[in-house]
Write a protein that holds these residues in place. Structure first.
Motif, PDB file in Angstrom:
ATOM      1  N   VAL A 106       0.671  -1.156  -0.191  1.00 34.70           N
ATOM      2  CA  VAL A 106      -0.185   0.081  -0.025  1.00 34.70           C
ATOM      3  C   VAL A 106       1.011   1.349   0.043  1.00 34.70           C
ATOM      4  O   VAL A 106       0.431   2.100  -0.831  1.00 34.70           O
ATOM      5  N   ARG A 107       1.957   1.373   0.770  1.00 34.15           N
ATOM      6  CA  ARG A 107       2.755   2.339   0.901  1.00 34.15           C
ATOM      7  C   ARG A 107       3.464   2.839  -0.500  1.00 34.15           C
ATOM      8  O   ARG A 107       3.675   3.839  -0.926  1.00 34.15           O
ATOM      9  N   ARG A 108       3.608   1.722  -1.336  1.00 31.78           N
ATOM     10  CA  ARG A 108       4.278   2.002  -2.765  1.00 31.78           C
ATOM     11  C   ARG A 108       3.323   2.400  -3.903  1.00 31.78           C
ATOM     12  O   ARG A 108       3.377   2.646  -4.895  1.00 31.78           O
ATOM     13  N   ARG A 109       1.733   2.407  -3.259  1.00 36.27           N
ATOM     14  CA  ARG A 109       0.716   2.582  -4.445  1.00 36.27           C
ATOM     15  C   ARG A 109       0.062   4.120  -3.720  1.00 36.27           C
ATOM     16  O   ARG A 109      -0.882   4.253  -3.036  1.00 36.27           O
ATOM     17  N   PRO A 110       0.576   5.263  -4.282  1.00 31.76           N
ATOM     18  CA  PRO A 110      -0.004   6.366  -4.040  1.00 31.76           C
ATOM     19  C   PRO A 110      -1.673   6.946  -4.504  1.00 31.76           C
ATOM     20  O   PRO A 110      -2.041   7.559  -3.832  1.00 31.76           O
ATOM     21  N   ASP A 111      -1.704   5.962  -5.426  1.00 32.43           N
ATOM     22  CA  ASP A 111      -3.283   6.077  -6.009  1.00 32.43           C
ATOM     23  C   ASP A 111      -4.070   5.542  -4.938  1.00 32.43           C
ATOM     24  O   ASP A 111      -5.172   6.001  -4.673  1.00 32.43           O
ATOM     25  N   ILE A 112      -3.777   4.483  -4.387  1.00 32.94           N
ATOM     26  CA  ILE A 112      -4.588   3.877  -3.108  1.00 32.94           C
ATOM     27  C   ILE A 112      -4.554   4.556  -2.024  1.00 32.94           C
ATOM     28  O   ILE A 112      -5.464   4.742  -1.293  1.00 32.94           O
ATOM     29  N   MET A 113      -3.494   5.003  -1.484  1.00 32.29           N
ATOM     30  CA  MET A 113      -3.239   5.886  -0.543  1.00 32.29           C
ATOM     31  C   MET A 113      -4.213   7.083  -0.690  1.00 32.29           C
ATOM     32  O   MET A 113      -4.547   7.686   0.325  1.00 32.29           O
TER      33      MET A 113
END
Length: 432
Positions: free
Chosen positions: A216-223
């Motif tokens: 999740v931390r590597r996915r700014p879209d999800i964040m």
């Protein structure tokens, strides 16, 4: 219409949908009965006590989210749901028993709310991720929309029935119906054709929690989506609390009128769910427009001059809020790897529902201190800030800017790299 209800052609999903619909009606009856029990029987209309009960139901969603997500990816989801639904049914039955025997006390309701939250912490991400196993990847968005339609169709019926039942016989029968309703979803789970499911690969070995957090931390879209649903869930989606306060303290209404408010709001929510089911793909533009719409609708509801006006304004509140929720949910599920779905959805649900332990007591304090109208007004301010922050982040991170078309007052959104320095043709519009 065939597009809207496409997932119902799948036998497993159809069976699960029907069982869930019955259970959801009972759940909404139980929620209304719990609020009424706390507000009118166990306290003297204490908003703070109701906020604590609501917060305790959602606190375990935050605390247990990493382990719940890891379990959802490690064990068969159907098996997990059988156990969690049985546990939720047991807590509902205990609440009914305490009420009908006249032994219910506030601290007991606190403990049962906490137990319900512990079971829901594992049930929620598993149930969300189970949708893809019922229908396969091509129908995930449709299944998410229909799940929301089931939940809100029950919300349309459950509170209204609960209001009538409570007004006539008290809260006991409403709690009893909720307890019995869990049998429907348990029966539907046992009747699924296991061979027709689309199970994701089960995660084995250690490090599952750390792997999920890193993903999740590597996915700014999800964040970004998680930030939006956190602000909506923490400050905007406290209608379980705010409607009770508005009905009783502002408009001086009883159980029937309070239950009716939930049903009226569900008209908008159900409409949004069916519209979401029709969309082939979730769109970020739709999400942001809905979030802005929710800000305006909730601000109007907070200042409603009468019970009738407040009730009508709940329809656009439900429509816009549910559009944000279903769009964000489908976006996350479609964008993650199948073997990560349980852990990601656990974090997503923790962010969305887990904000309630922070928001509900705070909203309750706001109601006691500044009045019931401000419990909704605070949500309008917070979601408005979230909408502006999300738009600003997208514009900065993606290099997006606003330009005016020559000879026109219309503003259009463009990526700078789409245009040459001397080019003023703004026909290429970003359709996020």
């Amino acid at each position: 219409m065939s597009t809207t209800f496409a997932s119902l052609r799948v036998p497993n999903y159809r069976t699960y949908f029907l069982g869930g619909l019955v259970s959801n009606v009972g759940t909404w009856m139980g929620r209304v009965a719990q609020d009424w029990l706390v507000l009118t029987q166990l306290t003297d209309h204490s908003a703070s006590a109701l906020g604590v009960v609501t917060g305790l139901q959602f606190a375990p969603v935050v605390l247990l989210a990493p382990w719940a997500g890891a379990a959802a990816d490690r064990f068969p989801k159907r098996t997990i749901l059988l156990w969690t639904q049985a546990a939720l049914g047991l807590t509902a039955a205990l609440t009914w028993l305490l009420v009908v025997t006249g032994t219910a006390q506030l601290w007991m309701i606190y403990l049962l709310a906490l137990a319900q939250g512990a079971a829901a912490a594992l049930d929620n991400p598993t149930r969300q991720a189970f949708a893809s196993e019922l229908v396969g990847p091509d129908l995930i968005g449709n299944a998410v929309g229909l799940n929301s339609a089931s939940f809100n169709a029950a919300r349309l019926l459950g509170p209204a029935v609960a209001g009538v039942v409570i007004g006539a016989w008290g809260t006991g029968p409403a709690f009893g119906v909720n307890a019995l309703s869990f049998a429907a979803v348990i029966l539907s789970l046992t009747r699924l054709r296991v061979s027709d499911l689309h199970p994701a690969p089960l995660r084995r070995g250690g490090g599952a929690i750390r792997e999920g957090l890193g993903y999740v931390r590597r996915r700014p879209d999800i964040m970004l989506l998680m930030f939006i649903v956190f602000m909506l869930g923490t400050f905007g989606m406290n209608f379980q609390l705010t409607m009770a306060l508005m009905a009783t303290t502002v408009f001086g209404r009883g159980a029937e009128e309070y239950g009716l408010l939930g049903s009226i709001m569900a008209i908008g929510s159900l409409s949004a769910a069916l519209l979401s089911a029709r969309r082939a793909q979730p769109r970020l533009r739709v999400l942001l427009l809905a979030l802005g719409g929710f800000t305006l609708a909730s601000a109007a509801a907070a200042s409603a001059p009468s019970y009738a006006a407040f009730a009508l304004l709940l329809i656009p509140c439900g429509l816009t809020a549910l559009t944000v929720m279903t769009t964000a949910n489908a976006s996350v599920q479609l964008s993650v790897d199948p073997e990560m779905r349980g852990r990601v959805m656990a974090l997503y649900m923790a962010i969305f529902m887990g904000g309630t332990p922070l928001g509900a007591p705070f909203i309750g304090w706001v109601g006691d201190t500044f009045g019931a109208r401000w419990t909704i007004g605070v949500g309008a301010v917070a979601t408005g800030i979230a909408c502006l922050a999300a738009v600003a982040y997208i514009m900065v991170s993606d290099g997006v800017r606003l330009r005016r078309r020559p000879g026109s007052r219309r503003l259009e959104v463009v990526h700078p790299e789409q245009l040459e320095p001397h080019d003023h043709d703004l026909a290429e519009v970003v359709t996020r």
